[in-house]
Design a protein around this motif. Structure first.
Motif, short mmCIF file in Angstrom:
data_model
loop_
_atom_site.label_atom_id
_atom_site.label_comp_id
_atom_site.label_asym_id
_atom_site.label_seq_id
_atom_site.Cartn_x
_atom_site.Cartn_y
_atom_site.Cartn_z
N ARG A 228 7.63 -0.50 -1.63
CA ARG A 228 7.19 1.11 -1.36
C ARG A 228 6.33 1.61 -2.48
O ARG A 228 5.35 2.37 -2.26
CB ARG A 228 8.65 1.97 -1.23
N ALA A 229 6.92 1.58 -3.57
CA ALA A 229 5.97 1.94 -4.72
C ALA A 229 4.50 1.55 -4.61
O ALA A 229 3.70 2.21 -5.04
CB ALA A 229 6.66 1.60 -6.00
N ARG A 230 4.42 0.07 -4.18
CA ARG A 230 3.08 -0.34 -4.30
C ARG A 230 2.17 0.36 -3.06
O ARG A 230 1.01 0.71 -3.31
CB ARG A 230 3.04 -1.96 -3.99
N ALA B 32 -4.76 5.93 -3.78
CA ALA B 32 -5.90 5.44 -4.36
C ALA B 32 -6.92 5.85 -3.23
O ALA B 32 -8.23 6.07 -3.38
CB ALA B 32 -5.96 4.03 -4.78
N LEU B 33 -6.34 6.01 -1.82
CA LEU B 33 -7.27 5.98 -0.70
C LEU B 33 -7.21 7.30 -0.08
O LEU B 33 -7.66 7.59 1.14
CB LEU B 33 -7.05 4.80 0.31
N GLY B 34 -6.53 8.39 -0.63
CA GLY B 34 -6.27 9.73 0.07
C GLY B 34 -5.25 9.67 0.99
O GLY B 34 -5.60 10.75 2.14
N PHE B 35 -4.41 8.77 1.22
CA PHE B 35 -3.49 8.76 2.11
C PHE B 35 -1.94 8.94 1.68
O PHE B 35 -1.76 8.24 0.61
CB PHE B 35 -3.43 7.60 3.18
N ALA B 36 -1.15 9.97 2.11
CA ALA B 36 0.12 10.19 1.57
C ALA B 36 1.28 9.38 2.16
O ALA B 36 1.33 9.70 3.44
CB ALA B 36 0.55 11.77 1.52
N PHE B 37 1.94 8.56 1.73
CA PHE B 37 3.12 7.77 2.17
C PHE B 37 4.46 8.67 1.55
O PHE B 37 4.48 8.94 0.33
CB PHE B 37 3.48 6.33 1.73
N ASN B 38 5.35 9.22 2.42
CA ASN B 38 6.47 9.94 1.95
C ASN B 38 7.42 9.17 2.36
O ASN B 38 8.10 9.39 3.54
CB ASN B 38 6.31 11.33 2.42
N PHE B 39 8.02 8.20 1.76
CA PHE B 39 9.24 7.29 2.01
C PHE B 39 10.51 8.19 1.56
O PHE B 39 10.40 8.49 0.50
CB PHE B 39 9.12 6.11 1.54
N THR B 40 11.50 8.14 2.43
CA THR B 40 12.92 8.58 1.94
C THR B 40 13.91 7.68 2.34
O THR B 40 13.54 6.74 2.90
CB THR B 40 13.13 10.00 2.61
N GLN C 50 13.40 -5.17 -4.45
CA GLN C 50 11.95 -5.55 -3.86
C GLN C 50 11.53 -4.62 -2.83
O GLN C 50 10.36 -4.20 -2.92
CB GLN C 50 12.01 -6.97 -3.19
N SER C 51 12.22 -4.11 -2.02
CA SER C 51 12.12 -2.97 -1.03
C SER C 51 11.39 -1.81 -1.85
O SER C 51 10.42 -1.24 -1.55
CB SER C 51 13.39 -2.63 -0.25
N VAL C 52 12.05 -1.60 -2.93
CA VAL C 52 11.74 -0.35 -3.58
C VAL C 52 10.42 -0.61 -4.27
O VAL C 52 9.44 0.23 -4.32
CB VAL C 52 12.74 -0.04 -4.90
#
Length: 212
Positions: free
Chosen positions: A75-77, A84-92, A70-72
């Motif tokens: 993060r994907a969502r 879609a909004l021009g912001f980068a989430f870089n989770f590791t 669910q956590s994965v």
């Protein structure tokens, strides 16, 4: 031209807060003859978070009682919503949840210099895109310096906790008003929780403008 103030209660380690902010910007683009003034207000998702923070995935699973899958998926969502909004989430796997009390004190200082929005956005980017520790004093001084604040003053403010009490008091005010989750947008006399779609936010802003 009518002016509407949007009060945004949020935390800089809250992913849906930056999504909500970006959606608010999309909403503003659709408005005619309404000028929007955004004011940011502090909320700590984890006021008891230790100084060293905690592994983000562990923290989310523990706090919300969800599985690793669910956590994965969450993060994907978020990554998709950000793109879609021009912001980068870089989770590791090494991403950490961090204490944000110092960050809120820095935003308070920036607001006094008319740089509150720049500071807020810089902190979102530092945390989510660049993977920086927004509880680290050196990192905060560097971010502040980049938007034109005096690094020496920032260091002094953080070391002596000059705005600690002011931030605590403001957090208390919004909690007393019943805000328990973020983002929450207070527009006119309406409180709207969650990262709402642009059309929804635009409708609330338009309604507030007509009621003035």
């Amino acid at each position: 031209m009518q002016k509407v103030t949007v009060n945004m209660v949020s935390d800089v380690v809250c992913p849906w807060c930056i999504v909500g902010y970006q959606r608010l910007q999309e909403a503003i683009k659709t408005l005619d003859n309404i000028e929007v003034d955004i004011k940011f207000h502090p909320f700590e998702l984890n006021p008891n978070m230790p100084e060293q923070g905690q592994n983000l995935r562990e923290h989310i699973m523990e706090k919300y009682g969800i599985s690793e899958q669910q956590s994965v998926d969450n993060r994907a969502r978020l990554v998709e919503a950000g793109e879609a909004l021009g912001f980068a989430f870089n989770f590791t796997d090494d991403s950490r949840m961090q204490n944000t009390f110092k960050a809120h004190q820095l935003i308070h200082l920036a607001a006094k210099k008319g740089l509150e929005e720049e500071m807020k956005l810089s902190l979102f980017k530092a945390y989510f895109t660049d993977g920086k520790d927004v509880n680290d004093q050196n990192v905060l001084v560097e971010i502040a310096d980049a938007i034109g604040l005096d690094g020496g003053e920032v260091k002094e403010v953080l070391q002596n906790g000059k705005y600690a009490q002011a931030v605590r008091e403001e957090e208390a005010i919004w909690m007393q008003r019943g805000i328990q989750s973020v983002p929450t947008f207070v527009i006119g006399n309406q409180g709207i929780a969650g990262a709402q779609e642009p059309a929804t936010l635009a409708a609330f802003i338009t309604q507030a403008a007509t009621q003035q």
